[in-house]
Scaffold this active site. Structure first.
Site, short mmCIF file in Angstrom:
data_model
loop_
_atom_site.label_atom_id
_atom_site.label_comp_id
_atom_site.label_asym_id
_atom_site.label_seq_id
_atom_site.Cartn_x
_atom_site.Cartn_y
_atom_site.Cartn_z
N HIS A 28 -56.33 65.94 -8.22
CA HIS A 28 -57.50 66.59 -7.62
C HIS A 28 -58.69 65.64 -7.51
CE1 HIS A 28 -58.31 70.46 -6.03
NE2 HIS A 28 -58.95 71.01 -7.03
N ASN A 81 -65.06 73.62 -7.71
CA ASN A 81 -65.29 74.94 -7.09
C ASN A 81 -66.72 75.15 -6.63
OD1 ASN A 81 -62.70 75.15 -8.04
ND2 ASN A 81 -63.02 77.05 -9.17
N ASP A 106 -58.01 65.70 -1.81
CA ASP A 106 -56.56 65.82 -1.94
C ASP A 106 -56.07 66.94 -1.03
OD1 ASP A 106 -58.11 67.44 -3.90
OD2 ASP A 106 -56.16 68.29 -4.38
#
Length: 200
Positions: A28, A81, A106
């Site tokens: 990530h 997030n 990603d």
């Protein structure tokens, strides 16, 4: 915003990832890896950006002198997030049009190491993109770095928050370098030439 301001505005290149040493080599965090490499290329070091929850480096990409493109490299420090808030704060501070924002991230639906460059579109379930789109709309550029799908029944969240495998790490430096090249081509040459060179 008038055309003159647009023409003189820098590009805001955002590497998406999670802050903290425990996440540094996660799949990530490949956006952070590309941003770090670009910072090294322009001879800069990331530092905290005022009130924005992000680290930035300012510099130029491309030919030396005025022909080089002004860029602000950024790594949101808000966790994936919540990337949109810090990115949009930087965009407003540096007066960057949304179309001059580049998210490097990603991408599950692309084979490992494969690149895709595009302008706009959906978030494909990527929480960093989802947050950015909510904060400023979807009309920004993306440099999508393929990480492939999870093996077997592994959950997506577990997969993206794990480090690249030993086999993947053998080629990781090459792929990160190529992604940084793609970002430079996008900024200096434009989307279509960059797509022709790097979309595979």
């Amino acid at each position: 915003m008038d055309v003159t301001t647009d023409a003189n505005a820098p590009w805001l290149i955002v590497g998406l990832g999670n802050p903290g040493a425990e996440y540094a080599m996660n799949r990530h965090n490949v956006g952070f890896m590309v941003a770090d490499l670009l910072a090294g290329r322009i001879g800069g070091r990331f530092k905290r950006a005022g009130r924005a929850q992000a680290q930035v480096v300012e510099g130029r990409i491309g030919p030396p002198g005025p022909a080089g493109r002004r860029v602000v490299l950024a790594k949101p420090m808000s966790y994936m997030n919540l990337s949109g808030g810090p990115v949009n704060a930087l965009r407003e501070f540096y007066k960057v049009p949304v179309a001059r924002v580049v998210a490097v991230h990603d991408e599950l639906d692309i084979d490992y190491g494969t690149l895709r460059l595009k302008l706009g579109g959906g978030d494909n379930g990527h929480n960093g993109l989802k947050s950015m789109t909510k904060a400023m709309g979807a009309d920004y550029h993306r440099v999508r770095f393929g990480i492939g799908r999870p093996p077997g029944r592994m959950q997506v969240a577990d997969f993206v928050l794990r480090d690249f495998s030993a086999g993947e790490r053998k080629e990781l430096d090459y792929f990160v370098d190529r992604a940084a090249d793609a970002v430079e081509a996008l900024v200096t040459e434009g989307l279509e030439p960059a797509q022709s060179s790097y979309n595979s």
